[in-house]
Scaffold this motif. Structure first.
Motif, mmCIF file in Angstrom:
data_model
loop_
_atom_site.group_PDB
_atom_site.id
_atom_site.type_symbol
_atom_site.label_atom_id
_atom_site.label_comp_id
_atom_site.label_asym_id
_atom_site.label_seq_id
_atom_site.Cartn_x
_atom_site.Cartn_y
_atom_site.Cartn_z
ATOM 1 N N GLN A 122 47.092 39.209 35.089
ATOM 2 C CA GLN A 122 45.674 38.905 35.827
ATOM 3 C C GLN A 122 45.149 37.408 35.681
ATOM 4 O O GLN A 122 44.568 36.924 36.904
ATOM 5 C CB GLN A 122 44.618 40.017 35.108
ATOM 6 N N SER A 143 41.560 48.142 41.897
ATOM 7 C CA SER A 143 41.091 48.251 43.196
ATOM 8 C C SER A 143 42.531 48.067 44.260
ATOM 9 O O SER A 143 42.855 48.972 44.917
ATOM 10 C CB SER A 143 40.016 47.338 43.852
ATOM 11 N N LEU A 144 42.918 47.115 43.643
ATOM 12 C CA LEU A 144 44.419 46.885 44.308
ATOM 13 C C LEU A 144 45.517 47.832 44.236
ATOM 14 O O LEU A 144 46.418 48.183 45.083
ATOM 15 C CB LEU A 144 45.281 45.304 44.056
ATOM 16 N N LEU A 171 42.692 37.412 38.957
ATOM 17 C CA LEU A 171 42.384 38.748 39.226
ATOM 18 C C LEU A 171 41.310 39.265 38.172
ATOM 19 O O LEU A 171 41.734 39.232 36.890
ATOM 20 C CB LEU A 171 43.168 39.684 39.302
ATOM 21 N N SER A 172 40.115 39.871 38.681
ATOM 22 C CA SER A 172 39.496 40.693 37.500
ATOM 23 C C SER A 172 40.106 41.859 37.347
ATOM 24 O O SER A 172 40.852 42.474 38.054
ATOM 25 C CB SER A 172 37.850 40.655 37.751
ATOM 26 N N SER A 177 37.775 51.516 38.155
ATOM 27 C CA SER A 177 37.923 50.439 37.021
ATOM 28 C C SER A 177 37.683 51.227 35.640
ATOM 29 O O SER A 177 38.302 50.633 34.563
ATOM 30 C CB SER A 177 36.863 49.641 37.284
ATOM 31 N N ASN A 199 38.494 44.838 37.458
ATOM 32 C CA ASN A 199 38.030 45.673 38.736
ATOM 33 C C ASN A 199 38.827 45.341 40.089
ATOM 34 O O ASN A 199 38.953 46.337 40.782
ATOM 35 C CB ASN A 199 36.555 45.171 38.883
ATOM 36 N N GLU A 200 39.078 44.105 40.328
ATOM 37 C CA GLU A 200 39.793 43.968 41.433
ATOM 38 C C GLU A 200 41.335 44.343 41.318
ATOM 39 O O GLU A 200 41.875 44.921 42.278
ATOM 40 C CB GLU A 200 39.910 42.082 41.783
#
Length: 80
Positions: free
Chosen positions: A21, A33-34, A26-27, A39, A29-30
């Motif tokens: 990450q 989502s991906l 990337l967080s 989350s 949460n991101e």
């Protein structure tokens, strides 16, 4: 008929997940989502309280570009 309990379960390798990450900026949460999950569920995966499904494992491998299963996941024995 009694269901047979699995002898092992798959868990995320949290140290490797954080490394990947961070490398991709990337967080959590991101990344959730991906790969198409919430989350909150992703947090449970990172803490080891939940195991990712086969479909989610495939999406994680695709999104993070991991070539080897053992690089991202841990196979844990389950006592019966």
């Amino acid at each position: 008929m009694k269901r047979r309990r699995p002898s092992s379960r798959v868990k995320l390798n949290p140290d490797r997940m954080w490394e990947l990450q961070n490398r991709r900026h990337l967080s959590q949460n991101e990344l959730a989502s991906l790969v198409g999950t919430s989350s909150g569920y992703f947090s449970q995966l990172m803490c080891g309280t939940r195991s990712p499904s086969a479909a989610l494992r495939r999406r994680l491998v695709d999104v993070l570009g991991v070539a080897d299963f053992d690089d991202l996941f841990i196979l844990e024995s389950v006592e019966s």
